[in-house]
Design a protein around this motif. Structure first.
Motif, PDB file in Angstrom:
ATOM      1  N   ILE A  15       5.710   6.650   7.216  1.00 20.37           N
ATOM      2  CA  ILE A  15       5.225   7.539   6.160  1.00 20.37           C
ATOM      3  C   ILE A  15       4.153   6.804   5.365  1.00 20.37           C
ATOM      4  O   ILE A  15       4.378   5.703   4.873  1.00 20.37           O
ATOM      5  CB  ILE A  15       6.362   7.955   5.201  1.00 20.37           C
ATOM      6  CG1 ILE A  15       7.479   8.665   5.952  1.00 20.37           C
ATOM      7  CG2 ILE A  15       5.816   8.837   4.074  1.00 20.37           C
ATOM      8  CD1 ILE A  15       8.707   8.955   5.087  1.00 20.37           C
ATOM      9  N   PHE A  16       2.987   7.412   5.274  1.00 22.98           N
ATOM     10  CA  PHE A  16       1.946   6.891   4.390  1.00 22.98           C
ATOM     11  C   PHE A  16       2.092   7.602   3.053  1.00 22.98           C
ATOM     12  O   PHE A  16       1.789   8.787   2.929  1.00 22.98           O
ATOM     13  CB  PHE A  16       0.545   7.126   4.979  1.00 22.98           C
ATOM     14  CG  PHE A  16       0.208   6.194   6.090  1.00 22.98           C
ATOM     15  CD1 PHE A  16      -0.398   4.970   5.837  1.00 22.98           C
ATOM     16  CD2 PHE A  16       0.506   6.532   7.408  1.00 22.98           C
ATOM     17  CE1 PHE A  16      -0.702   4.088   6.869  1.00 22.98           C
ATOM     18  CE2 PHE A  16       0.200   5.666   8.442  1.00 22.98           C
ATOM     19  CZ  PHE A  16      -0.403   4.442   8.178  1.00 22.98           C
ATOM     20  N   ALA A  17       2.603   6.875   2.061  1.00 22.79           N
ATOM     21  CA  ALA A  17       2.836   7.454   0.747  1.00 22.79           C
ATOM     22  C   ALA A  17       1.625   7.196  -0.142  1.00 22.79           C
ATOM     23  O   ALA A  17       0.759   6.399   0.184  1.00 22.79           O
ATOM     24  CB  ALA A  17       4.102   6.882   0.126  1.00 22.79           C
ATOM     25  N   GLY A  18       1.590   7.859  -1.278  1.00 27.28           N
ATOM     26  CA  GLY A  18       0.469   7.716  -2.197  1.00 27.28           C
ATOM     27  C   GLY A  18       0.481   8.858  -3.188  1.00 27.28           C
ATOM     28  O   GLY A  18      -0.399   8.985  -4.035  1.00 27.28           O
ATOM     29  N   THR A  19       1.506   9.683  -3.053  1.00 19.27           N
ATOM     30  CA  THR A  19       1.672  10.843  -3.924  1.00 19.27           C
ATOM     31  C   THR A  19       3.134  10.971  -4.300  1.00 19.27           C
ATOM     32  O   THR A  19       4.002  10.283  -3.764  1.00 19.27           O
ATOM     33  CB  THR A  19       1.250  12.135  -3.190  1.00 19.27           C
ATOM     34  OG1 THR A  19       2.075  12.273  -2.008  1.00 19.27           O
ATOM     35  CG2 THR A  19      -0.214  12.099  -2.784  1.00 19.27           C
ATOM     36  N   THR A  42      -0.713   0.086  -2.835  1.00 13.14           N
ATOM     37  CA  THR A  42      -0.655  -0.897  -3.918  1.00 13.14           C
ATOM     38  C   THR A  42       0.735  -1.509  -4.057  1.00 13.14           C
ATOM     39  O   THR A  42       1.738  -0.955  -3.602  1.00 13.14           O
ATOM     40  CB  THR A  42      -1.029  -0.251  -5.261  1.00 13.14           C
ATOM     41  OG1 THR A  42      -0.028   0.723  -5.610  1.00 13.14           O
ATOM     42  CG2 THR A  42      -2.390   0.433  -5.173  1.00 13.14           C
ATOM     43  N   GLY A  43       0.768  -2.647  -4.726  1.00 16.57           N
ATOM     44  CA  GLY A  43       2.037  -3.289  -5.022  1.00 16.57           C
ATOM     45  C   GLY A  43       2.889  -2.451  -5.957  1.00 16.57           C
ATOM     46  O   GLY A  43       4.119  -2.456  -5.883  1.00 16.57           O
ATOM     47  N   TYR A  44       2.215  -1.713  -6.847  1.00 18.79           N
ATOM     48  CA  TYR A  44       2.960  -0.842  -7.753  1.00 18.79           C
ATOM     49  C   TYR A  44       3.687   0.243  -6.969  1.00 18.79           C
ATOM     50  O   TYR A  44       4.858   0.531  -7.224  1.00 18.79           O
ATOM     51  CB  TYR A  44       2.011  -0.197  -8.765  1.00 18.79           C
ATOM     52  CG  TYR A  44       2.705   0.793  -9.681  1.00 18.79           C
ATOM     53  CD1 TYR A  44       3.492   0.355 -10.748  1.00 18.79           C
ATOM     54  CD2 TYR A  44       2.601   2.160  -9.461  1.00 18.79           C
ATOM     55  CE1 TYR A  44       4.149   1.246 -11.571  1.00 18.79           C
ATOM     56  CE2 TYR A  44       3.260   3.063 -10.278  1.00 18.79           C
ATOM     57  CZ  TYR A  44       4.026   2.604 -11.326  1.00 18.79           C
ATOM     58  OH  TYR A  44       4.679   3.496 -12.131  1.00 18.79           O
ATOM     59  N   GLY A  45       2.993   0.841  -5.998  1.00 18.27           N
ATOM     60  CA  GLY A  45       3.633   1.857  -5.170  1.00 18.27           C
ATOM     61  C   GLY A  45       4.826   1.292  -4.427  1.00 18.27           C
ATOM     62  O   GLY A  45       5.859   1.953  -4.296  1.00 18.27           O
TER      63      GLY A  45
END
Length: 269
Positions: A15-19, A42-45
């Motif tokens: 899964i490519f997350a970002g949302t 990102t590291g935050y994600g």
């Protein structure tokens, strides 16, 4: 096709997350013991997902070739693209990598898209096609501007005359986003580093704090807090300048969850 990880040591799903949807899919899979790789830019994600069981989190942006190599090395069978609607390059890289990796073996690419409501039609809402178009419009206006379109295209706003005084930027609370904003001249009371989405009250407070006449945002849908931005702009009497989302097709989060169950060997939710 039905799936399952009984004969493998690693997950077959990436899964490519970002949302918000990407995070929800990862949480959904974890709650049902569906093993997945989840890639965050990102590291935050990554920090938002590290606590999840059955989830292997990857951090850092991958180019097309890196994605392709990972898909082949891990024998990934299902790729879910839940990146941001405006992350066009990321989606292109993921899709191309899947197409190349699928030659000679079975791999499925699925685009998870957000649900959007009907566009509001109001004299105080202006839709434009791009951030550059928003900037071109704002060049011919007067009054303060609250910017919530991200740090990536923040440099475009420097084209506005007296932007250091007129413009206020809200960006993610990550070191790269803040550093880039400061380099462009957005600092002090002209920079807000915060993680959204935000409620109407928070948006309204910032509009009043900055005395903004214009509020620039992307058409981020319900998950991105678009309705709350529109409500705050209306209450503050500010013009909402909306960068329209790219047109695309794909599967809803509900449909993607069904695929997770299928490929993860789940028979019911």
């Amino acid at each position: 096709m039905t799936g399952g990880n009984t004969d493998r040591t690693g997950p077959e799903i990436l899964i490519f997350a970002g949302t918000t949807e990407g995070r929800e899919l990862a949480e959904y899979a974890s709650a049902r013991s569906i093993r997945c790789f989840v890639s965050t830019a990102t590291g935050y994600g990554k920090s938002l997902l590290d606590h999840l069981d059955c989830i292997t989190v990857l951090s850092g942006r991958m180019e097309e070739q890196e994605i392709r190599e990972f898909l082949e090395e891990q024998e990934i069978r299902l790729v879910i693209d839940a990146t941001h609607p405006f992350a066009l390059t990321a989606t292109e890289n993921i899709r191309n990598a899947c197409e190349m990796s699928a030659r000679g073996r079975e791999i499925r690419y699925v685009r998870c898209i957000r649900r959007f409501g009907e566009k509001q039609r109001d004299k105080d809402i202006l839709y434009v096609d791009s951030v550059q178009a928003a900037v071109n419009y704002l060049k011919n206006t007067e009054g303060n501007i609250l910017i919530a379109t991200g740090s990536k295209e923040l440099h475009l706003y420097t084209e506005i005359e007296n932007y250091r005084k007129r413009c206020f930027a809200r960006v993610l609370s990550t070191e790269p986003a803040v550093a880039q904003s400061v380099r462009l001249g957005f600092e002090g009371k002209h920079l807000f580093a915060m993680q959204g989405p935000f409620g109407t009250d928070m948006n309204l407070a910032l509009l009043r704090q900055t005395e903004a006449v214009y509020f620039v945002t992307k058409e981020s849908g319900r998950a991105g807090g678009f309705e709350e931005k529109a409500e705050a702009a209306e209450e503050a009497g500010a013009v909402l300048v909306v960068v329209g989302r790219p047109e695309e097709t794909g599967n809803s989060p509900e449909e993607v969850k069904e695929l997770l169950r299928e490929y993860g060997g789940m028979q019911d939710a």
